[in-house]
Design a protein around this motif. Sequence first.
Motif, PDB file in Angstrom:
ATOM      1  N   LEU A   8      52.703  38.619  32.502  1.00  0.00           N
ATOM      2  CA  LEU A   8      52.232  39.816  31.804  1.00  0.00           C
ATOM      3  C   LEU A   8      53.408  40.732  31.516  1.00  0.00           C
ATOM      4  O   LEU A   8      54.244  40.964  32.394  1.00  0.00           O
ATOM      5  CB  LEU A   8      51.220  40.595  32.660  1.00  0.00           C
ATOM      6  N   THR A   9      53.467  41.217  30.298  1.00  0.00           N
ATOM      7  CA  THR A   9      54.416  42.291  29.995  1.00  0.00           C
ATOM      8  C   THR A   9      53.718  43.283  29.096  1.00  0.00           C
ATOM      9  O   THR A   9      52.667  42.986  28.535  1.00  0.00           O
ATOM     10  CB  THR A   9      55.644  41.837  29.180  1.00  0.00           C
ATOM     11  N   GLY A  10      54.351  44.424  28.927  1.00  0.00           N
ATOM     12  CA  GLY A  10      53.736  45.415  28.063  1.00  0.00           C
ATOM     13  C   GLY A  10      54.742  46.417  27.561  1.00  0.00           C
ATOM     14  O   GLY A  10      55.875  46.488  28.049  1.00  0.00           O
ATOM     15  N   ASP A  11      54.299  47.161  26.561  1.00  0.00           N
ATOM     16  CA  ASP A  11      55.123  48.222  25.992  1.00  0.00           C
ATOM     17  C   ASP A  11      54.237  49.406  25.678  1.00  0.00           C
ATOM     18  O   ASP A  11      53.095  49.248  25.275  1.00  0.00           O
ATOM     19  CB  ASP A  11      55.784  47.743  24.690  1.00  0.00           C
ATOM     20  N   ARG A  12      54.828  50.586  25.837  1.00  0.00           N
ATOM     21  CA  ARG A  12      54.109  51.790  25.398  1.00  0.00           C
ATOM     22  C   ARG A  12      54.255  51.916  23.889  1.00  0.00           C
ATOM     23  O   ARG A  12      55.394  51.843  23.392  1.00  0.00           O
ATOM     24  CB  ARG A  12      54.759  53.023  25.997  1.00  0.00           C
ATOM     25  N   LEU A  41      50.651  43.296  26.681  1.00  0.00           N
ATOM     26  CA  LEU A  41      49.778  44.465  26.677  1.00  0.00           C
ATOM     27  C   LEU A  41      50.404  45.622  25.906  1.00  0.00           C
ATOM     28  O   LEU A  41      51.531  46.027  26.193  1.00  0.00           O
ATOM     29  CB  LEU A  41      49.572  44.890  28.144  1.00  0.00           C
ATOM     30  N   ALA A  43      50.409  49.181  25.891  1.00  0.00           N
ATOM     31  CA  ALA A  43      49.962  50.116  26.931  1.00  0.00           C
ATOM     32  C   ALA A  43      49.754  51.504  26.337  1.00  0.00           C
ATOM     33  O   ALA A  43      50.540  52.427  26.576  1.00  0.00           O
ATOM     34  CB  ALA A  43      50.954  50.127  28.080  1.00  0.00           C
ATOM     35  N   GLN A  46      49.089  54.277  28.972  1.00  0.00           N
ATOM     36  CA  GLN A  46      50.342  54.708  29.615  1.00  0.00           C
ATOM     37  C   GLN A  46      51.150  55.576  28.637  1.00  0.00           C
ATOM     38  O   GLN A  46      51.793  56.536  29.049  1.00  0.00           O
ATOM     39  CB  GLN A  46      51.165  53.505  30.077  1.00  0.00           C
ATOM     40  N   GLN A 136      49.961  50.884  36.120  1.00  0.00           N
ATOM     41  CA  GLN A 136      50.708  49.670  35.764  1.00  0.00           C
ATOM     42  C   GLN A 136      50.453  48.562  36.794  1.00  0.00           C
ATOM     43  O   GLN A 136      50.392  47.376  36.446  1.00  0.00           O
ATOM     44  CB  GLN A 136      52.205  49.987  35.664  1.00  0.00           C
ATOM     45  N   ASP A 139      47.385  46.999  35.696  1.00  0.00           N
ATOM     46  CA  ASP A 139      47.635  46.079  34.569  1.00  0.00           C
ATOM     47  C   ASP A 139      48.074  44.709  35.103  1.00  0.00           C
ATOM     48  O   ASP A 139      47.543  43.668  34.726  1.00  0.00           O
ATOM     49  CB  ASP A 139      48.779  46.573  33.661  1.00  0.00           C
ATOM     50  N   ILE A 140      49.070  44.766  35.965  1.00  0.00           N
ATOM     51  CA  ILE A 140      49.709  43.525  36.414  1.00  0.00           C
ATOM     52  C   ILE A 140      48.739  42.682  37.255  1.00  0.00           C
ATOM     53  O   ILE A 140      48.602  41.479  37.059  1.00  0.00           O
ATOM     54  CB  ILE A 140      51.002  43.842  37.202  1.00  0.00           C
ATOM     55  N   VAL A 148      56.681  39.122  35.705  1.00  0.00           N
ATOM     56  CA  VAL A 148      56.636  40.241  34.775  1.00  0.00           C
ATOM     57  C   VAL A 148      58.024  40.403  34.151  1.00  0.00           C
ATOM     58  O   VAL A 148      58.937  40.905  34.802  1.00  0.00           O
ATOM     59  CB  VAL A 148      56.219  41.544  35.505  1.00  0.00           C
ATOM     60  N   VAL A 150      60.707  42.196  32.468  1.00  0.00           N
ATOM     61  CA  VAL A 150      60.936  43.616  32.191  1.00  0.00           C
ATOM     62  C   VAL A 150      62.420  43.953  32.300  1.00  0.00           C
ATOM     63  O   VAL A 150      63.209  43.158  32.808  1.00  0.00           O
ATOM     64  CB  VAL A 150      60.188  44.513  33.207  1.00  0.00           C
ATOM     65  N   GLN A 154      62.237  48.861  35.411  1.00  0.00           N
ATOM     66  CA  GLN A 154      60.851  48.637  35.826  1.00  0.00           C
ATOM     67  C   GLN A 154      60.741  48.028  37.231  1.00  0.00           C
ATOM     68  O   GLN A 154      59.646  47.802  37.733  1.00  0.00           O
ATOM     69  CB  GLN A 154      60.135  47.722  34.821  1.00  0.00           C
TER      70      GLN A 154
END
Length: 334
Positions: A8-12, A41, A43, A46, A136, A139-140, A148, A150, A154
């Motif tokens: 899983l990864t994500g960005d605002r 994701l 985010a 967030q 977060q 999320d994970i 993850v 990142v 992070q």
Amino acid sequence: MNNNIIILTGDRPTGPLHLGHYAGSLRQRVALQHTHRQFVLIADLQGLTDNGSNPQKIRDNIPEVMADYLAVGIDPTLSTICLQSALTALAELTMLYMNIVTVSRVERNPTVKNEIAQKGFARSLPVGFLVYPVSQAADITAFKAGYVPVGDDQLPMIEQTNEIVHKMNSLLPAPVLNHCKAMLSDVSRLPGIDGSAKMSKSLGNTLLLSADEEAIHRAVSAMYTDPNHLKISDPGHIEGNVVFTWLDAFHPDRKKISAMKAHYQQGGLGDRACKNELEGCLQELIAPIRERRAEFIKDKGELMRLLKEGSECASMVTQETLREVKSGLGIPVF
Ligand code: TRP
């Protein structure tokens, strides 16, 4: 395909993505989607933690980030791209986790601490911002992610997530949540064009994935090198020299870069020549991304449709984790 480990990864979605995102995480995701089950994701909740009064900014940037993802090659048939706010289980898990995390623990998170100081919040610090690492962690863990990918900023989030995993699992009759590991890329932090440790929009030292030829040229021309390298014949330093850091991060010909470094350190290689080499490589890297991005962004409706589809799939996964945690805690699951 290694189905056992979930990524899983994500960005605002606070703005279009830049080369720092690309080097730190995006290009890894493009590779990982072929070997792992991967969730990506956006985010948005967030993003709101420090943009609470500006929801329009977050809303507008959702399709921008989606276009960036598709343009770099994250493929929605291989990765599940989803929207944080559409996954209500994440908010519910956050509520549950907040009860097992202390105020002193959230205040000790070095990344959050830095951000609070940088943004000058003082007493106007939003509660949501202070606890975003808890969200977060939700999320994970909701995806039961094992890795993850990142940037190194992070790492404190991953550490805090694992503490929550440990504590929550100990409250359940049998462990439900997975421990996770950060996956750092070779370039876990790309310096900004001005030589600052990190690229950020607020510092104006980024290069966007949507940058046109002129913007690329200007960024490279303005790039920080060795301030003491005044004449071409002077020996130059490559440590802290952004041109070489970026050449290392993006240039495909390692041998050529090694030779250039040796030449530069010895004296006789000018900054202009190094910058020309870098500019050529960046123009080549960014042009196809920019072109694909321009196509995708023309149809925001389609981008949002793809995001909805991914979110529906992700929602099922995260609801199941929530259900397991709730029932383990003895909370009625109707
Ligand atoms: N905090 C991350 C960032 O600012 C974004 C993010 C939100 C994230 N949720 C995540 C990253 C879950 C990895 C996993 O870049």
